[in-house]
Write an enzyme that holds these catalytic residues in place. Structure first.
Site, mmCIF file in Angstrom:
data_model
loop_
_atom_site.group_PDB
_atom_site.id
_atom_site.type_symbol
_atom_site.label_atom_id
_atom_site.label_comp_id
_atom_site.label_asym_id
_atom_site.label_seq_id
_atom_site.Cartn_x
_atom_site.Cartn_y
_atom_site.Cartn_z
ATOM 1 N N GLY A 238 27.313 12.611 24.401
ATOM 2 C CA GLY A 238 28.251 13.788 24.170
ATOM 3 C C GLY A 238 28.465 15.211 23.050
ATOM 4 O O GLY A 238 29.448 16.173 23.689
ATOM 5 N N GLU A 270 24.265 8.161 21.425
ATOM 6 C CA GLU A 270 23.251 7.915 22.250
ATOM 7 C C GLU A 270 23.529 10.025 22.220
ATOM 8 O O GLU A 270 23.518 10.187 23.637
ATOM 9 C CB GLU A 270 23.648 7.504 23.173
ATOM 10 C CG GLU A 270 24.371 5.691 23.333
ATOM 11 C CD GLU A 270 24.724 5.203 24.313
ATOM 12 O OE1 GLU A 270 25.682 6.213 25.545
ATOM 13 O OE2 GLU A 270 25.377 4.108 24.332
ATOM 14 N N PRO A 271 23.048 10.343 21.918
ATOM 15 C CA PRO A 271 22.605 12.042 22.229
ATOM 16 C C PRO A 271 21.379 12.556 23.308
ATOM 17 O O PRO A 271 21.177 11.908 22.941
ATOM 18 C CB PRO A 271 22.437 12.626 21.210
ATOM 19 C CG PRO A 271 22.092 11.788 20.171
ATOM 20 C CD PRO A 271 22.056 10.163 20.513
ATOM 21 N N GLY A 272 22.355 13.011 23.980
ATOM 22 C CA GLY A 272 21.165 13.953 25.068
ATOM 23 C C GLY A 272 21.331 15.242 24.643
ATOM 24 O O GLY A 272 20.428 16.101 23.661
ATOM 25 N N ARG A 308 21.868 23.453 36.196
ATOM 26 C CA ARG A 308 23.749 22.990 35.768
ATOM 27 C C ARG A 308 24.998 24.453 36.563
ATOM 28 O O ARG A 308 26.294 24.222 36.107
ATOM 29 C CB ARG A 308 23.770 23.639 34.289
ATOM 30 C CG ARG A 308 22.762 22.686 33.928
ATOM 31 C CD ARG A 308 22.712 21.690 32.417
ATOM 32 N NE ARG A 308 24.061 21.634 31.952
ATOM 33 C CZ ARG A 308 24.607 22.115 31.091
ATOM 34 N NH1 ARG A 308 24.783 23.243 31.040
ATOM 35 N NH2 ARG A 308 26.382 21.543 30.707
ATOM 36 N N TYR A 312 28.393 23.417 37.375
ATOM 37 C CA TYR A 312 29.219 22.801 36.937
ATOM 38 C C TYR A 312 29.691 24.487 36.183
ATOM 39 O O TYR A 312 30.440 25.243 35.091
ATOM 40 C CB TYR A 312 29.698 22.757 35.240
ATOM 41 C CG TYR A 312 28.130 21.588 35.469
ATOM 42 C CD1 TYR A 312 29.113 20.148 35.717
ATOM 43 C CD2 TYR A 312 26.783 21.586 34.719
ATOM 44 C CE1 TYR A 312 28.084 18.717 36.019
ATOM 45 C CE2 TYR A 312 25.858 19.807 34.801
ATOM 46 C CZ TYR A 312 26.650 18.595 35.619
ATOM 47 O OH TYR A 312 25.941 17.515 35.645
ATOM 48 N N CYS A 338 18.189 29.330 50.220
ATOM 49 C CA CYS A 338 19.122 29.640 50.903
ATOM 50 C C CYS A 338 21.198 28.914 50.565
ATOM 51 O O CYS A 338 21.070 28.198 51.559
ATOM 52 C CB CYS A 338 18.994 29.171 52.949
ATOM 53 S SG CYS A 338 17.564 30.110 52.583
ATOM 54 N N TYR A 366 19.097 18.525 30.997
ATOM 55 C CA TYR A 366 19.436 18.306 32.011
ATOM 56 C C TYR A 366 19.047 19.603 32.952
ATOM 57 O O TYR A 366 19.742 20.189 34.114
ATOM 58 C CB TYR A 366 21.350 18.774 31.789
ATOM 59 C CG TYR A 366 21.692 17.338 31.176
ATOM 60 C CD1 TYR A 366 21.617 16.103 31.794
ATOM 61 C CD2 TYR A 366 22.084 17.666 30.179
ATOM 62 C CE1 TYR A 366 22.221 14.888 30.800
ATOM 63 C CE2 TYR A 366 22.374 16.244 29.444
ATOM 64 C CZ TYR A 366 22.629 15.224 29.597
ATOM 65 O OH TYR A 366 23.442 13.935 28.921
#
Ligand code: LLP
Length: 409
Positions: A238, A270-272, A308, A312, A338, A366
């Site tokens: 996170g 647990e980094p992404g 993204r 978001y 579309c 992501y």
């Protein structure tokens, strides 16, 4: 701008290679990743954790097997959330004792697969899942290492879709369920409780935001250590990738966590995003410009390639790779899908002409992993820039791939 990213003679370069050359070789839309940036970020975590913990890269952020292999070769581990992700990391040679499995909806097949492979920890997210793994482990004669993913009941100031640690979220075991879990595990002849985990969401910008969850988890760790030989505190992922927060956010947060965590606990992270977001770019070509008060710039990438912004409202910088000039006329940069949400930037001031190539920044996490075939579009290719060379690590999809998996009767 980052040292590894510079304009030379009106041409944008990444790690010594020009985006223009990469475009000429691989076309668009195309994801490009900097190996150097991925390795630097990984090393930051590893140097900060020293011998006190393990970094488990969150595979959902980017699951290209070449990138997973690169990460595995640095002795890092993985955080997986599906049988597919588990299969991928095993395929690239990850050591099972460096894999953890999170997720609220693991199927029987996924739980059995994780147990068969004797992974480091299966992070349990509900009483029902605990009962299920208890039964499955007895039936299959497995002795799985499990951790309880605690829902620490804290909120995080981020996009509501990216918050995972508050009481209303679907994630983790609530604090009032812990006692019941203890009973089940004590009565189980197969389950081996090795730790506690939490993950409060994506977009953490300071250590202070982690403190409430860490404090709650430390309390539970202390309580449960009376009954079990706990070894692991998994603080989830996170951390934000934004460089504006300071170059050393990773070092700062990890060093504080190490100071405050119980001395005997191994820290799993647990980094992404903080590993791979800024390492990735999406190259896209300007197709058409519609002259309006606010020009409409139609590019060849779309929300199916990178969702993204549509999902978001995320902000991603966009640059013209052959021209760093700005204009005072705002334009809106959109894809061909579309849907009116197919927008990359509502208010862009970069100077563009039809045919120009743009790079969308910070899409290594992501980006491709959330892409789809919506509008029957082919997923883009992926290229890794490594040691001054551009390597194609995923082919652009083909029409055959769109059709072959379907049956006409
Ligand atoms: N661990 C767990 C249990 C997670 O659920 C996640 C992300 C991570 C680690 C990694 O989080 P990171 O370090 O990448 O922030 N698609 C969204 C992000 C969703 C994150 C889901 N879980 C986005 O594009 O912002």
């Amino acid at each position: 701008m980052d040292q590894n990213l510079i304009y030379k003679n009106n041409s944008l370069f990444l790690d010594g290679l020009s985006f223009k050359e990469i475009y000429e070789e691989f076309g668009s839309p195309c994801y490009i990743y900097s190996e150097k940036t991925i390795l630097n970020n990984l090393r930051r975590y590893q140097d900060s954790l020293k011998d006190r913990g393990l970094i488990c890269f969150s595979v959902k952020a980017n699951s290209n097997t070449n990138i997973l292999k690169l990460i595995s070769d640095q002795s890092a581990g993985f955080d997986v959330v599906s049988g597919g992700e588990l299969a991928k990391v095993l395929y690239v040679g990850a050591q099972p004792n460096k894999i953890i499995f999170s997720g609220v909806g693991k199927s029987n097949e996924e739980l059995v697969m994780a147990m068969q492979n004797e992974i480091k920890s299966i992070n349990i997210e509900s009483i029902s899942e605990l009962n299920r793994i208890n039964l499955l482990s007895k039936n299959g004669k497995f002795k799985p290492n499990i951790s309880l993913r605690i829902n620490p009941e804290v909120s995080l100031d981020t996009h509501p879709y990216l918050e995972t640690g508050s009481k209303e979220n679907k994630f983790g075991i609530s604090l009032d369920e812990v006692e019941e879990c203890v009973k089940i595990i004590k009565n189980s002849s197969t389950l081996n409780l090795v730790g506690l985990a939490f993950h409060i969401g994506s977009g953490i910008e300071s250590f202070e935001q982690l403190v409430p969850a860490l404090d709650v988890t430390k309390e539970v760790y202390k309580d449960l250590s009376k009954f079990f030989d706990l070894k692991i505190i998994d603080i989830g992922g996170g951390l934000s990738h934004k460089k504006s927060l300071g170059e050393d956010l990773i070092e700062l947060v990890i060093s504080q966590v190490l100071k405050q965590a119980p001395n005997n606990a191994e820290i799993v992270v647990e980094p992404g995003k903080s590993i791979i977001a800024e390492a990735g770019f999406l190259l896209t070509r300007v197709q058409y410009i519609k002259k309006r008060n606010k020009n409409i710039v139609v590019v060849d990438a779309a929300m199916n390639d990178m969702m993204r912004v549509a999902l978001y409202g995320a902000k991603h910088e966009i640059k013209n790779i052959s021209n760093n000039e700005k204009t005072s006329n705002a334009s809106i940069i959109v894809g061909p899908i579309c849907e009116s949400s197919d927008v990359f930037d509502e208010d862009s001031f970069i100077k563009v002409n039809e045919g120009d190539i743009l790079a969308i920044f910070d899409v290594g996490a992501y980006g491709f992993s959330m892409s789809s075939n919506y509008n029957s579009r082919l997923k883009p290719s992926e290229v890794l820039v490594s040691d001054g060379q551009a390597k194609l690590i995923r082919n652009r999809e083909s029409i055959e791939m769109l059709i072959n998996n379907e049956n006409i009767f």
